[in-house]
Design an enzyme around this catalytic site. Structure first.
Site, PDB file in Angstrom:
ATOM      1  N   ASN A 155     -33.472  48.364 -32.159  1.00  0.00           N
ATOM      2  CA  ASN A 155     -33.858  48.300 -33.571  1.00  0.00           C
ATOM      3  C   ASN A 155     -35.365  48.289 -33.709  1.00  0.00           C
ATOM      4  OD1 ASN A 155     -34.993  45.694 -35.081  1.00  0.00           O
ATOM      5  ND2 ASN A 155     -33.892  44.973 -33.259  1.00  0.00           N
ATOM      6  N   PHE A 205     -39.206  43.703 -39.714  1.00  0.00           N
ATOM      7  CA  PHE A 205     -39.240  42.581 -40.674  1.00  0.00           C
ATOM      8  C   PHE A 205     -39.025  43.058 -42.109  1.00  0.00           C
ATOM      9  CE2 PHE A 205     -42.215  39.549 -38.048  1.00  0.00           C
ATOM     10  CZ  PHE A 205     -41.203  39.347 -37.138  1.00  0.00           C
ATOM     11  N   SER A 265     -41.322  39.491 -32.087  1.00  0.00           N
ATOM     12  CA  SER A 265     -40.734  40.786 -32.457  1.00  0.00           C
ATOM     13  C   SER A 265     -41.646  41.910 -31.982  1.00  0.00           C
ATOM     14  CB  SER A 265     -40.556  40.885 -33.975  1.00  0.00           C
ATOM     15  OG  SER A 265     -40.280  42.231 -34.307  1.00  0.00           O
ATOM     16  N   ASN A 286     -41.706  44.856 -33.218  1.00  0.00           N
ATOM     17  CA  ASN A 286     -41.824  45.881 -34.257  1.00  0.00           C
ATOM     18  C   ASN A 286     -42.877  45.605 -35.322  1.00  0.00           C
ATOM     19  OD1 ASN A 286     -39.627  47.449 -33.150  1.00  0.00           O
ATOM     20  ND2 ASN A 286     -38.285  45.817 -33.880  1.00  0.00           N
ATOM     21  N   THR A 287     -43.625  44.518 -35.155  1.00  0.00           N
ATOM     22  CA  THR A 287     -44.757  44.251 -36.045  1.00  0.00           C
ATOM     23  C   THR A 287     -46.011  44.353 -35.178  1.00  0.00           C
ATOM     24  OG1 THR A 287     -43.483  42.866 -37.539  1.00  0.00           O
ATOM     25  CG2 THR A 287     -45.862  42.494 -37.507  1.00  0.00           C
ATOM     26  N   LYS A 344     -40.089  31.170 -30.784  1.00  0.00           N
ATOM     27  CA  LYS A 344     -39.264  32.242 -30.203  1.00  0.00           C
ATOM     28  C   LYS A 344     -40.135  33.191 -29.401  1.00  0.00           C
ATOM     29  CE  LYS A 344     -35.594  35.538 -31.183  1.00  0.00           C
ATOM     30  NZ  LYS A 344     -34.605  35.996 -32.138  1.00  0.00           N
ATOM     31  N   ASN A 356     -36.427  37.210 -27.659  1.00  0.00           N
ATOM     32  CA  ASN A 356     -36.310  38.305 -28.615  1.00  0.00           C
ATOM     33  C   ASN A 356     -35.895  39.582 -27.867  1.00  0.00           C
ATOM     34  OD1 ASN A 356     -36.705  39.821 -31.068  1.00  0.00           O
ATOM     35  ND2 ASN A 356     -38.118  38.212 -31.708  1.00  0.00           N
TER      36      ASN A 356
HETATM   37  C1  FMN Z   1     -30.731  44.645 -35.701  1.00  0.00           C
HETATM   38  C2  FMN Z   1     -31.474  43.469 -35.158  1.00  0.00           C
HETATM   39  C3  FMN Z   1     -32.387  42.796 -35.967  1.00  0.00           C
HETATM   40  C4  FMN Z   1     -33.084  41.700 -35.460  1.00  0.00           C
HETATM   41  N1  FMN Z   1     -33.967  41.034 -36.279  1.00  0.00           N
HETATM   42  C5  FMN Z   1     -34.609  39.950 -35.807  1.00  0.00           C
HETATM   43  C6  FMN Z   1     -35.496  39.228 -36.643  1.00  0.00           C
HETATM   44  O1  FMN Z   1     -35.694  39.544 -37.819  1.00  0.00           O
HETATM   45  N2  FMN Z   1     -36.141  38.151 -36.108  1.00  0.00           N
HETATM   46  C7  FMN Z   1     -35.946  37.743 -34.811  1.00  0.00           C
HETATM   47  O2  FMN Z   1     -36.548  36.755 -34.385  1.00  0.00           O
HETATM   48  N3  FMN Z   1     -35.084  38.409 -34.010  1.00  0.00           N
HETATM   49  C8  FMN Z   1     -34.433  39.484 -34.483  1.00  0.00           C
HETATM   50  N4  FMN Z   1     -33.565  40.149 -33.663  1.00  0.00           N
HETATM   51  C9  FMN Z   1     -33.410  39.713 -32.262  1.00  0.00           C
HETATM   52  C10 FMN Z   1     -32.205  38.796 -32.077  1.00  0.00           C
HETATM   53  O3  FMN Z   1     -32.350  37.610 -32.813  1.00  0.00           O
HETATM   54  C11 FMN Z   1     -32.047  38.441 -30.590  1.00  0.00           C
HETATM   55  O4  FMN Z   1     -33.171  37.707 -30.172  1.00  0.00           O
HETATM   56  C12 FMN Z   1     -31.903  39.669 -29.708  1.00  0.00           C
HETATM   57  O5  FMN Z   1     -31.190  40.695 -30.362  1.00  0.00           O
HETATM   58  C13 FMN Z   1     -31.198  39.361 -28.397  1.00  0.00           C
HETATM   59  O6  FMN Z   1     -29.912  38.873 -28.626  1.00  0.00           O
HETATM   60  P1  FMN Z   1     -28.584  39.802 -28.553  1.00  0.00           P
HETATM   61  O7  FMN Z   1     -28.643  40.531 -27.237  1.00  0.00           O
HETATM   62  O8  FMN Z   1     -27.453  38.830 -28.653  1.00  0.00           O
HETATM   63  O9  FMN Z   1     -28.643  40.714 -29.719  1.00  0.00           O
HETATM   64  C14 FMN Z   1     -32.860  41.255 -34.137  1.00  0.00           C
HETATM   65  C15 FMN Z   1     -31.930  41.930 -33.339  1.00  0.00           C
HETATM   66  C16 FMN Z   1     -31.235  43.005 -33.830  1.00  0.00           C
HETATM   67  C17 FMN Z   1     -30.230  43.708 -32.953  1.00  0.00           C
END
Ligand code: FMN
Length: 368
Positions: free
Chosen positions: A120, A124, A189, A191-192, A227, A256
């Site tokens: 992704n 934000f 993140s 992406n920022t 985080k 993350n």
């Molecule tokens: C579509 C998507 C959006 C995410 N948005 C955020 C976010 O806004 N803030 C954040 O701290 N992590 C965000 N994450 C990261 C997740 O919170 C997590 O740290 C990461 O996906 C690893 O866990 P997973 O393998 O269970 O997905 C996002 C992940 C995905 C897939």
């Protein structure tokens, strides 16, 4: 036993996977938000009291079991009741930025089914702190329903220069902390642009000191969790741990999404952060490294590639006190929390543990 919602999800998943991933997520969100929580509990088999072996206190908060939903799933705080009805002990809403912003252009979320992964680059997308604060406040004060623990993940707006990042976190903190069980400070993140530079010692110190000072004005202790990224070298993580412990942070969330592409069975070209199974080993190693560095002084919340009880248990044995997932829900469906919580209790008992705490970090040397 297979819960009715699992069966339904298996039937509709192939159709959902033909729809753009973000659009499918929005549709699921609309259905979850509209569905009465009692139905969800019945459909998923949730609502059964979790085995007491799973209960744990983290940063002064009692959790009936360790499994929660990671940030990103509910950015607007509109699915808290639904998440609770699915059987999670906590949900981390956000990331919330001070001002509303659209995020990156679509498409910006991509499934990689063969690897049970997602990339992704949402960037934000947020309705802004004031709107989320209103929704959260209303959810908190609806007396009729039980809520899971609520973490609020905060970040900075894209157009705020890095030198002023601290102001953004403080604005979001002020708007949201009073209705949060904990605040997650997101510096990780991918992406920022520039955000991950906040892992640097001086910038991190300024940020955490300011938030801890601001917290003093609240009538109750709201734990602050940081985080972190899975892509930092150990020397950088050492700095993060030193600053975090010194400033009085209450916990670390690892991790993350990653910019690395190892673990994918075929190369994928999309830019953004990778999550799901290919992240699992990297996240687990980061958990173990942080557990070793912190020597148990603060709890660690393990995130990355969890999609069943075995993967959650392995994160716990590496050093996690709580575990979260997002991508696993996309592939395993809404019955995942109930199944995972039930099976995790079995794994702990089979290994002779009488409390979850006994299992935390028993394998950390193996992974770090
Ligand atoms: C579509 C998507 C959006 C995410 N948005 C955020 C976010 O806004 N803030 C954040 O701290 N992590 C965000 N994450 C990261 C997740 O919170 C997590 O740290 C990461 O996906 C690893 O866990 P997973 O393998 O269970 O997905 C996002 C992940 C995905 C897939």
């Amino acid at each position: 036993m297979i819960a009715p919602l699992d069966t339904l999800y298996r039937l509709i998943q192939p159709m959902m996977f033909r729809v753009d991933a973000e659009r499918a997520h929005d549709l699921v969100g609309t259905v979850l938000a509209a569905c009465p929580p009692a139905w969800l509990r019945w459909l998923t088999g949730a609502g059964i009291v979790p085995d007491p072996v799973l209960s744990i206190e983290v940063a002064g908060l009692a959790f009936s079991h360790p499994f929660g939903i990671a940030a990103g799933f509910d950015k607007q705080a509109r699915l808290i009741h639904a998440c609770g009805a699915l059987g999670v002990s906590h949900v981390e809403i956000g990331t919330v930025t001070p001002r509303a912003q659209p995020g990156n252009p679509r498409p910006r979320m991509f499934r990689i089914p063969r690897d049970h992964a997602v990339i992704n680059r949402l960037g934000f997308n947020s309705v802004g702190a004031a709107v989320v604060a209103g929704t959260l406040h209303r959810a908190r004060h609806r007396q009729t329903l039980q809520l899971p623990r609520i973490g609020v993940n905060i970040g900075k707006n894209r157009d705020t220069p890095l030198e002023r990042a601290c102001d953004d976190y403080l604005i979001a903190f002020d708007a949201l902390a009073s209705d949060a069980d904990y605040i997650a400070v997101n510096i990780s993140s991918p992406n920022t642009p520039g955000l991950r530079q906040l892992h640097e010692r001086a910038a991190l110190r300024t940020l955490l000191d300011a938030l801890i000072e601001r917290r003093r004005h609240l009538p109750r202790h709201v734990p602050l969790f940081l985080k972190v990224s899975p892509d930092e070298r150990d020397a950088q993580l050492r700095q993060v741990v030193d600053v975090a412990l010194d400033s009085g942070i209450d916990g670390l969330i690892a991790t993350n999404t990653t910019l690395a592409r190892d673990g994918l069975s075929v190369p994928v070209n999309h830019a953004g952060g990778l999550s799901g199974r290919p992240l699992r080993a990297r996240a687990r190693r980061t958990i173990a490294v942080l557990a070793t560095m912190t020597e148990g002084r603060v709890p660690i919340i393990g995130v990355g590639g969890v999609d069943d009880a075995a993967s959650a248990y392995a994160h716990i044995r590496a050093g996690a006190h709580l575990v979260q997932c997002y991508t696993g829900l996309i592939y395993q469906g809404p019955g995942l929390p109930t199944r995972l919580v039930r099976d995790l209790a079995g794994l702990l008992r089979a290994d002779g543990f009488s409390t979850l705490r006994e299992a935390i970090g028993v394998d950390r040397e193996r992974w770090s």
